[in-house]
Design a protein around this motif. Structure first.
Motif, PDB file in Angstrom:
ATOM      1  N   TRP A 115       0.842  -1.198   0.000  1.00  0.00           N
ATOM      2  CA  TRP A 115       0.000   0.000   0.000  1.00  0.00           C
ATOM      3  C   TRP A 115       0.873   1.243   0.000  1.00  0.00           C
ATOM      4  CZ3 TRP A 115       0.266  -3.788   3.638  1.00  0.00           C
ATOM      5  CH2 TRP A 115       0.928  -3.487   4.826  1.00  0.00           C
ATOM      6  N   ALA A 116       0.307   2.324  -0.519  1.00  0.00           N
ATOM      7  CA  ALA A 116       1.017   3.601  -0.566  1.00  0.00           C
ATOM      8  C   ALA A 116       1.087   4.199   0.835  1.00  0.00           C
ATOM      9  CB  ALA A 116       0.293   4.555  -1.512  1.00  0.00           C
ATOM     10  N   VAL A 169      -9.645   5.057  -1.849  1.00  0.00           N
ATOM     11  CA  VAL A 169      -8.513   4.278  -2.344  1.00  0.00           C
ATOM     12  C   VAL A 169      -8.917   3.566  -3.626  1.00  0.00           C
ATOM     13  CG1 VAL A 169      -7.606   3.922  -0.016  1.00  0.00           C
ATOM     14  CG2 VAL A 169      -9.138   2.214  -1.025  1.00  0.00           C
ATOM     15  N   GLU A 170      -7.932   3.053  -4.321  1.00  0.00           N
ATOM     16  CA  GLU A 170      -8.169   2.209  -5.489  1.00  0.00           C
ATOM     17  C   GLU A 170      -7.203   1.032  -5.464  1.00  0.00           C
ATOM     18  OE1 GLU A 170      -7.727   4.878  -8.730  1.00  0.00           O
ATOM     19  OE2 GLU A 170      -5.533   4.812  -8.732  1.00  0.00           O
ATOM     20  N   ILE A 171      -7.604  -0.049  -6.106  1.00  0.00           N
ATOM     21  CA  ILE A 171      -6.831  -1.293  -6.104  1.00  0.00           C
ATOM     22  C   ILE A 171      -6.144  -1.463  -7.447  1.00  0.00           C
ATOM     23  CG2 ILE A 171      -6.876  -3.759  -5.629  1.00  0.00           C
ATOM     24  CD1 ILE A 171      -7.883  -2.008  -3.321  1.00  0.00           C
ATOM     25  N   SER A 172      -4.849  -1.700  -7.408  1.00  0.00           N
ATOM     26  CA  SER A 172      -4.078  -1.943  -8.627  1.00  0.00           C
ATOM     27  C   SER A 172      -3.536  -3.362  -8.599  1.00  0.00           C
ATOM     28  CB  SER A 172      -2.916  -0.940  -8.717  1.00  0.00           C
ATOM     29  OG  SER A 172      -2.051  -1.258  -9.786  1.00  0.00           O
ATOM     30  N   GLN A 173      -3.834  -4.133  -9.641  1.00  0.00           N
ATOM     31  CA  GLN A 173      -3.395  -5.522  -9.735  1.00  0.00           C
ATOM     32  C   GLN A 173      -2.274  -5.593 -10.761  1.00  0.00           C
ATOM     33  OE1 GLN A 173      -5.561  -7.753  -7.885  1.00  0.00           O
ATOM     34  NE2 GLN A 173      -3.959  -9.305  -7.992  1.00  0.00           N
ATOM     35  N   ARG A 174      -1.025  -5.546 -10.310  1.00  0.00           N
ATOM     36  CA  ARG A 174       0.104  -5.562 -11.242  1.00  0.00           C
ATOM     37  C   ARG A 174       0.263  -6.944 -11.872  1.00  0.00           C
ATOM     38  NH1 ARG A 174       4.863  -1.752  -8.686  1.00  0.00           N
ATOM     39  NH2 ARG A 174       3.494  -0.151  -7.781  1.00  0.00           N
ATOM     40  N   THR A 184      -1.607  -3.782  -5.140  1.00  0.00           N
ATOM     41  CA  THR A 184      -1.266  -2.544  -4.451  1.00  0.00           C
ATOM     42  C   THR A 184      -2.541  -1.741  -4.171  1.00  0.00           C
ATOM     43  OG1 THR A 184       0.885  -2.431  -5.545  1.00  0.00           O
ATOM     44  CG2 THR A 184       0.047  -0.393  -4.572  1.00  0.00           C
ATOM     45  N   VAL A 185      -2.630  -1.203  -2.971  1.00  0.00           N
ATOM     46  CA  VAL A 185      -3.711  -0.292  -2.605  1.00  0.00           C
ATOM     47  C   VAL A 185      -3.122   1.107  -2.526  1.00  0.00           C
ATOM     48  CG1 VAL A 185      -5.543   0.216  -0.956  1.00  0.00           C
ATOM     49  CG2 VAL A 185      -4.758  -2.140  -1.256  1.00  0.00           C
TER      50      VAL A 185
END
Length: 327
Positions: free
Chosen positions: A280-281, A311-316, A322-323
């Motif tokens: 997470w950031a 927040v937003e969810i990033s699926q690398r 990553t949140v």
């Protein structure tokens, strides 16, 4: 000549061996994560080895408890039985060479989970009933050994977290008092309901009902935790700690119940139940979250977060989530 995939598998195996040998080394964990993130093929090799390791654990567990062989021999035989799987064959050979000598004589090491009487894979929990009717539950990625005999009734927590709802003393049964042992010390488990989590900095004990006497390996006298309290047990002391921002028993119902919990702590807890990396950031770490979340599907759980937080969810990749703050 080994193929590129075989070389990557060997690298992944060596990373896993080092991590198992030094579970509290954060710099080693970060170095392994950097290697996994370097290329998608690295992550694929890592996941393949993790899967093979789970199978190897199952085969080692099937060996009779009284078999008089060394751990190294046991691993070699287990890997040989699974030699049709290339990764397992490599894994067994490397484990034989890389296992630390201390593993042969020390009761509490990461390798002991290979001989656990009961263990749970990542993201799952299990329940069992003990000989006196007490209820024992294992949380995600946990392992215990049971030492029940005429002279002792002992639950050895080698890894992870358990919940025990124990019955009171039963005179006339001939049973010894029930105890729990971790690498830090022992707890009296008679007539109480509590959870025990093995952490890098000690043993966290949450008492729901009753009272729990506990004693570190180097403590002269025990300390008793009362109902509703949280303690951290180390070899030299047992001290009360602030209650976490969550219901410590909710996992036994497959839930994560947050109570004004910092988002960083919440995500760290969620990460215990899913494979791969969850990060997470920094700017969202201090956000607070409350609510009841189901642990059976952490992807769905994470997908709910943007509904309640900015927040937003990033699926690398499949194994790297990553949140971050909402754009």
């Amino acid at each position: 000549m080994p193929s590129a995939s075989e070389k990557l598998e060997k690298q992944a195996i060596l990373w896993l061996v080092r991590l198992q040998s030094q579970p509290g080394d954060s710099s080693l964990q970060q170095a392994c994560m950097s290697w996994r993130q370097r290329h998608p093929t690295h992550e694929c090799a890592w996941q393949a080895v993790q899967s093979s390791y789970s199978q190897l654990r199952q085969h080692v567990q099937q060996v009779p408890a009284g078999l008089p062989v060394s751990p190294a021999t046991l691993l070699h035989r287990s890997a040989t039985r699974l030699s049709r799987r290339r990764a397992l064959g490599q894994f067994g050979s490397l484990l034989l060479l890389a296992a630390p000598a201390a593993w042969m004589v020390h009761e509490y090491t990461p390798w002991q989970r290979l001989r656990a009487d009961h263990y749970t894979p990542l993201g799952q929990h299990a329940s069992l009933t003990l000989d006196d009717g007490s209820s024992l539950q294992l949380n995600t990625d946990s392992a215990v050994r049971l030492r029940f005999g005429p002279d002792e009734r002992l639950i050895l927590l080698d890894r992870g977290e358990i919940s025990l709802n124990s019955l009171g003393a039963q005179p006339g049964t001939g049973r010894q008092p029930l105890q729990i042992a971790t690498r830090d010390g022992r707890l009296d488990a008679t007539g109480s309901h509590f959870s025990v989590r093995q952490r890098a900095d000690g043993t966290h004990v949450h008492t729901a009902t009753g009272s729990v006497p506990m004693q570190g390996r180097h403590m002269p006298l025990p300390v008793t935790a009362s109902a509703g309290s949280d303690y951290l047990l180390t070899p030299s002391r047992a001290r009360p700690v602030a209650a976490p921002g969550m219901d410590m028993m909710a996992w036994t119902e497959g839930q994560l119940v947050a109570q004004d919990m910092p988002l960083a702590d919440f995500l760290e807890e969620v990460g215990r139940y899913r494979p791969g990396r969850l990060d997470w950031a920094p700017e969202i770490a201090a956000l607070r979250i409350s609510g009841t979340y189901q642990l059976r599907d952490t992807d769905t759980l994470l997908a709910l977060l943007p509904r309640v937080l900015p927040v937003e969810i990033s699926q690398r990749t499949r194994y790297w989530t990553t949140v971050q703050a909402r754009a």
